[in-house]
Motif scaffolding. Structure first.
Motif, PDB file in Angstrom:
ATOM      1  N   ASP A   1      13.095  -8.480  -6.061  1.00 63.94           N
ATOM      2  CA  ASP A   1      13.660  -8.687  -7.089  1.00 63.94           C
ATOM      3  C   ASP A   1      13.342  -8.704  -8.438  1.00 63.94           C
ATOM      4  OD1 ASP A   1      15.835  -7.012  -4.880  1.00 63.94           O
ATOM      5  OD2 ASP A   1      16.670  -9.657  -5.109  1.00 63.94           O
ATOM      6  N   ARG A   2      11.770  -9.643  -8.205  1.00 61.74           N
ATOM      7  CA  ARG A   2      11.526 -10.392  -9.629  1.00 61.74           C
ATOM      8  C   ARG A   2      10.810  -9.022 -10.236  1.00 61.74           C
ATOM      9  NH1 ARG A   2      10.177 -16.681  -8.790  1.00 61.74           N
ATOM     10  NH2 ARG A   2       9.004 -16.578 -10.816  1.00 61.74           N
ATOM     11  N   LEU A   3      10.092  -8.415  -9.439  1.00 64.15           N
ATOM     12  CA  LEU A   3       9.475  -6.775 -10.295  1.00 64.15           C
ATOM     13  C   LEU A   3       9.618  -5.449 -10.622  1.00 64.15           C
ATOM     14  CD1 LEU A   3       7.520  -6.318  -6.898  1.00 64.15           C
ATOM     15  CD2 LEU A   3       7.216  -8.177  -8.756  1.00 64.15           C
ATOM     16  N   GLY A   4       9.226  -5.838 -12.334  1.00 64.79           N
ATOM     17  CA  GLY A   4       9.769  -4.976 -12.976  1.00 64.79           C
ATOM     18  C   GLY A   4       9.828  -2.948 -12.520  1.00 64.79           C
ATOM     19  N   PRO A   5      10.502  -2.474 -12.901  1.00 65.74           N
ATOM     20  CA  PRO A   5       9.802  -0.559 -13.100  1.00 65.74           C
ATOM     21  C   PRO A   5       8.662  -0.834 -12.806  1.00 65.74           C
ATOM     22  CG  PRO A   5      10.958  -1.258 -15.143  1.00 65.74           C
ATOM     23  CD  PRO A   5      10.627  -2.702 -14.279  1.00 65.74           C
ATOM     24  N   ALA A   6       7.353  -1.116 -13.342  1.00 63.15           N
ATOM     25  CA  ALA A   6       6.246  -0.970 -13.272  1.00 63.15           C
ATOM     26  C   ALA A   6       5.665  -1.437 -12.009  1.00 63.15           C
ATOM     27  CB  ALA A   6       5.327  -1.216 -14.341  1.00 63.15           C
ATOM     28  N   ALA A   7       6.445  -2.576 -12.379  1.00 61.14           N
ATOM     29  CA  ALA A   7       5.498  -2.887 -10.879  1.00 61.14           C
ATOM     30  C   ALA A   7       5.955  -2.087  -9.649  1.00 61.14           C
ATOM     31  CB  ALA A   7       5.618  -4.304 -10.670  1.00 61.14           C
ATOM     32  N   ASN A   8       6.615  -2.288  -9.797  1.00 65.27           N
ATOM     33  CA  ASN A   8       7.502  -1.260  -8.197  1.00 65.27           C
ATOM     34  C   ASN A   8       7.037   0.572  -8.389  1.00 65.27           C
ATOM     35  OD1 ASN A   8       9.932  -2.361  -7.143  1.00 65.27           O
ATOM     36  ND2 ASN A   8      10.683  -3.138  -9.218  1.00 65.27           N
ATOM     37  N   CYS A   9       7.053   0.873  -9.118  1.00 67.97           N
ATOM     38  CA  CYS A   9       5.760   2.298  -9.095  1.00 67.97           C
ATOM     39  C   CYS A   9       4.143   1.900  -8.583  1.00 67.97           C
ATOM     40  CB  CYS A   9       5.815   2.537 -11.171  1.00 67.97           C
ATOM     41  SG  CYS A   9       4.775   3.857 -10.938  1.00 67.97           S
ATOM     42  N   PHE A  10       4.092   1.177  -8.773  1.00 71.27           N
ATOM     43  CA  PHE A  10       2.444   0.840  -8.792  1.00 71.27           C
ATOM     44  C   PHE A  10       3.431   0.525  -7.650  1.00 71.27           C
ATOM     45  CE2 PHE A  10      -0.052  -2.898  -6.893  1.00 71.27           C
ATOM     46  CZ  PHE A  10      -1.423  -2.256  -7.307  1.00 71.27           C
ATOM     47  N   LEU A  11       3.492  -0.201  -7.183  1.00 69.62           N
ATOM     48  CA  LEU A  11       4.467  -0.781  -4.931  1.00 69.62           C
ATOM     49  C   LEU A  11       4.257   1.125  -4.216  1.00 69.62           C
ATOM     50  CD1 LEU A  11       6.640  -3.572  -4.781  1.00 69.62           C
ATOM     51  CD2 LEU A  11       3.607  -3.283  -4.817  1.00 69.62           C
ATOM     52  N   THR A  12       5.232   1.427  -5.203  1.00 63.13           N
ATOM     53  CA  THR A  12       5.611   2.710  -4.477  1.00 63.13           C
ATOM     54  C   THR A  12       4.350   3.859  -4.493  1.00 63.13           C
ATOM     55  OG1 THR A  12       8.166   2.977  -5.676  1.00 63.13           O
ATOM     56  CG2 THR A  12       6.117   5.518  -5.279  1.00 63.13           C
ATOM     57  N   GLU A  13       3.588   3.639  -6.353  1.00 62.91           N
ATOM     58  CA  GLU A  13       2.339   4.768  -5.334  1.00 62.91           C
ATOM     59  C   GLU A  13       1.285   4.859  -4.670  1.00 62.91           C
ATOM     60  OE1 GLU A  13       0.703   7.614  -7.839  1.00 62.91           O
ATOM     61  OE2 GLU A  13       2.397   7.806  -8.463  1.00 62.91           O
ATOM     62  N   LEU A  14       1.026   2.970  -4.309  1.00 63.99           N
ATOM     63  CA  LEU A  14       0.296   2.303  -3.901  1.00 63.99           C
ATOM     64  C   LEU A  14       1.020   2.723  -2.133  1.00 63.99           C
ATOM     65  CD1 LEU A  14      -2.419   0.393  -2.878  1.00 63.99           C
ATOM     66  CD2 LEU A  14      -0.471  -1.343  -2.977  1.00 63.99           C
ATOM     67  N   ARG A  15       1.764   2.757  -1.722  1.00 63.42           N
ATOM     68  CA  ARG A  15       1.821   3.440  -0.406  1.00 63.42           C
ATOM     69  C   ARG A  15       1.145   4.745   0.092  1.00 63.42           C
ATOM     70  NH1 ARG A  15       7.712  -0.331  -1.806  1.00 63.42           N
ATOM     71  NH2 ARG A  15       6.972  -2.472  -0.551  1.00 63.42           N
ATOM     72  N   HIS A  16       1.856   5.484  -1.498  1.00 62.16           N
ATOM     73  CA  HIS A  16       1.937   7.152  -1.185  1.00 62.16           C
ATOM     74  C   HIS A  16       0.219   7.097  -0.966  1.00 62.16           C
ATOM     75  CE1 HIS A  16       2.478  11.207  -1.209  1.00 62.16           C
ATOM     76  NE2 HIS A  16       1.586  11.021  -2.292  1.00 62.16           N
ATOM     77  N   GLN A  17      -0.495   6.726  -1.242  1.00 60.65           N
ATOM     78  CA  GLN A  17      -1.822   7.382  -1.641  1.00 60.65           C
ATOM     79  C   GLN A  17      -2.499   6.519  -0.563  1.00 60.65           C
ATOM     80  OE1 GLN A  17      -3.897   8.500  -4.116  1.00 60.65           O
ATOM     81  NE2 GLN A  17      -2.753   8.438  -5.413  1.00 60.65           N
ATOM     82  N   CYS A  18      -2.089   4.962  -0.356  1.00 64.00           N
ATOM     83  CA  CYS A  18      -2.615   4.599   1.858  1.00 64.00           C
ATOM     84  C   CYS A  18      -2.197   5.570   3.076  1.00 64.00           C
ATOM     85  CB  CYS A  18      -2.103   3.007   1.602  1.00 64.00           C
ATOM     86  SG  CYS A  18      -2.835   2.212   1.199  1.00 64.00           S
ATOM     87  N   LEU A  19      -0.701   6.155   2.733  1.00 57.82           N
ATOM     88  CA  LEU A  19      -0.253   7.029   3.399  1.00 57.82           C
ATOM     89  C   LEU A  19      -1.109   8.242   3.729  1.00 57.82           C
ATOM     90  CD1 LEU A  19       1.738   7.621   5.686  1.00 57.82           C
ATOM     91  CD2 LEU A  19       3.608   7.661   4.250  1.00 57.82           C
ATOM     92  N   THR A  20      -1.195   8.482   2.360  1.00 56.46           N
ATOM     93  CA  THR A  20      -2.526   9.578   2.224  1.00 56.46           C
ATOM     94  C   THR A  20      -4.059   9.838   3.278  1.00 56.46           C
ATOM     95  OG1 THR A  20      -1.743  10.267   0.735  1.00 56.46           O
ATOM     96  CG2 THR A  20      -3.379  11.139   0.809  1.00 56.46           C
ATOM     97  N   LEU A  21      -3.880   8.359   2.890  1.00 55.25           N
ATOM     98  CA  LEU A  21      -5.177   7.552   3.706  1.00 55.25           C
ATOM     99  C   LEU A  21      -5.272   8.725   5.358  1.00 55.25           C
ATOM    100  CD1 LEU A  21      -7.709   7.204   3.755  1.00 55.25           C
ATOM    101  CD2 LEU A  21      -6.725   4.658   3.572  1.00 55.25           C
ATOM    102  N   TYR A  22      -3.920   7.594   5.079  1.00 53.16           N
ATOM    103  CA  TYR A  22      -3.782   8.138   6.970  1.00 53.16           C
ATOM    104  C   TYR A  22      -4.278   9.192   7.444  1.00 53.16           C
ATOM    105  CZ  TYR A  22      -3.614   2.408   7.953  1.00 53.16           C
ATOM    106  OH  TYR A  22      -3.539   1.196   8.074  1.00 53.16           O
ATOM    107  N   ASN A  23      -2.992  10.501   7.098  1.00 54.54           N
ATOM    108  CA  ASN A  23      -2.702  10.774   7.071  1.00 54.54           C
ATOM    109  C   ASN A  23      -4.223  11.887   6.778  1.00 54.54           C
ATOM    110  OD1 ASN A  23      -0.426  10.600   8.186  1.00 54.54           O
ATOM    111  ND2 ASN A  23       0.552  11.761   5.570  1.00 54.54           N
ATOM    112  N   ASN A  24      -4.958  11.651   6.717  1.00 56.73           N
ATOM    113  CA  ASN A  24      -6.311  12.045   6.120  1.00 56.73           C
ATOM    114  C   ASN A  24      -7.348  12.326   7.333  1.00 56.73           C
ATOM    115  OD1 ASN A  24      -4.964  13.245   4.160  1.00 56.73           O
ATOM    116  ND2 ASN A  24      -6.352  12.709   2.792  1.00 56.73           N
TER     117      ASN A  24
END
Length: 297
Positions: free
Chosen positions: A274-297
């Protein structure tokens, strides 16, 4: 209706933190009488005695010790509420501080940062590269907002992010590659191992096989890679960090009969979403997505 204010609880805690009423008055710039009155109000409202005087020392009673634990929780939660409100009031944050272990794949990190910066072009990103417990220490000391670390924290939120594969390597000219046989860990003991030290200043941790009689310790993975390419030793290194050296033959995997490859878990850690702003949450979303792509490859 609450009979005790947050300010009264804060004065009570200050007496404990500073070791007495006089010391507390100097520490938080309040008069000694106002602190006495605040503690007296708490004792009167609850019907308990919080302190006793032993000689020249102000000591918590058993009830005082219990109430201190509760007061600490109450004051910490109040501080979090204010921090969340401050974040909401500011809107998009101007700065994002990230501590990331050096074993995390740079190609993924750079892609994530580029995507975040594209959406938040005025965002200032501070990236601190760490080893082992270094990221956790920075997060605990509120030096960063988000940490990526091979170890979890007892406090805060830790979620599995990805696995990093390591391989034992040495340069083609290294004596270990001249044995023309499968290697055992005993074979490695007489050769120099290059290891990377924990970047934390306290609670340091050793990781991996450390059985070599000769060992050089460095501060960064890149230093280890450079040394091994020059034939100065062997090490287990993240595959993602040495892809080019493996493809061009600068480094060769050790022909170990077992343990030639290893895996490490990385965790995504932050204290309060809750203390993270929109940019930090954008970073988290992008990071999770990229790491998920890493696993799928």
């Amino acid at each position: 209706m609450l009979r005790i204010t947050l300010e009264q609880w804060r004065m009570f805690r200050s007496v404990v933190e500073f070791g007495g009423f006089n010391q507390a008055s100097q520490g938080i710039y309040k008069s000694q009488s106002s602190i006495h009155n605040a503690v007296g109000k708490i004792e009167e409202s609850l019907g308990v005695k919080l302190f006793t005087i032993e000689g020249r020392k102000t000591v918590l009673t058993e009830a005082g010790t219990l109430m201190l634990r509760r007061a600490n929780f109450l004051l910490d939660e109040a501080a979090k509420v204010e921090a969340v409100g401050h974040t909401l009031g500011q809107g998009t944050e101007s700065r994002l501080r990230i501590a990331i272990d050096e074993i995390f794949p740079q190609s993924i990190l750079f892609s994530v940062l580029e995507n975040v910066s594209h959406q938040y072009p005025l965002l200032q990103i501070e990236l601190i590269e760490t080893v082992l417990n270094g990221s956790n220490e920075l997060l605990e000391n509120t030096k960063v907002d988000i940490a990526i670390s091979p170890t979890t924290l007892n406090t805060g939120l830790s979620e599995s992010l990805c696995h990093i594969e390591f391989v034992g390597v040495a340069s083609p000219e290294h004596p270990l590659h001249q044995l023309n046989a499968e290697l055992t860990l005993e074979d490695l003991k007489s050769h120099r191992q290059i290891v990377v030290r924990d970047s934390a200043s306290g609670h340091k941790k050793d990781e991996g096989w450390l059985g070599a009689n000769q060992r050089w310790t460095v501060s960064h993975i890149q230093t280890s890679i450079d040394m091994i390419c020059k034939g100065l030793g062997f090490a287990w290194l993240p595959v993602s960090s040495i892809e080019s050296q493996l493809s061009n033959g600068q480094l060769l995997p050790l022909r170990l009969n077992h343990n030639s490859k290893r895996s490490a878990q990385l965790f995504l850690i932050f204290k309060d979403v809750d203390r993270l702003g929109p940019a930090a949450n954008c970073f988290l979303t992008e990071l999770r997505h990229q790491c998920l792509t890493l696993y799928n490859n």
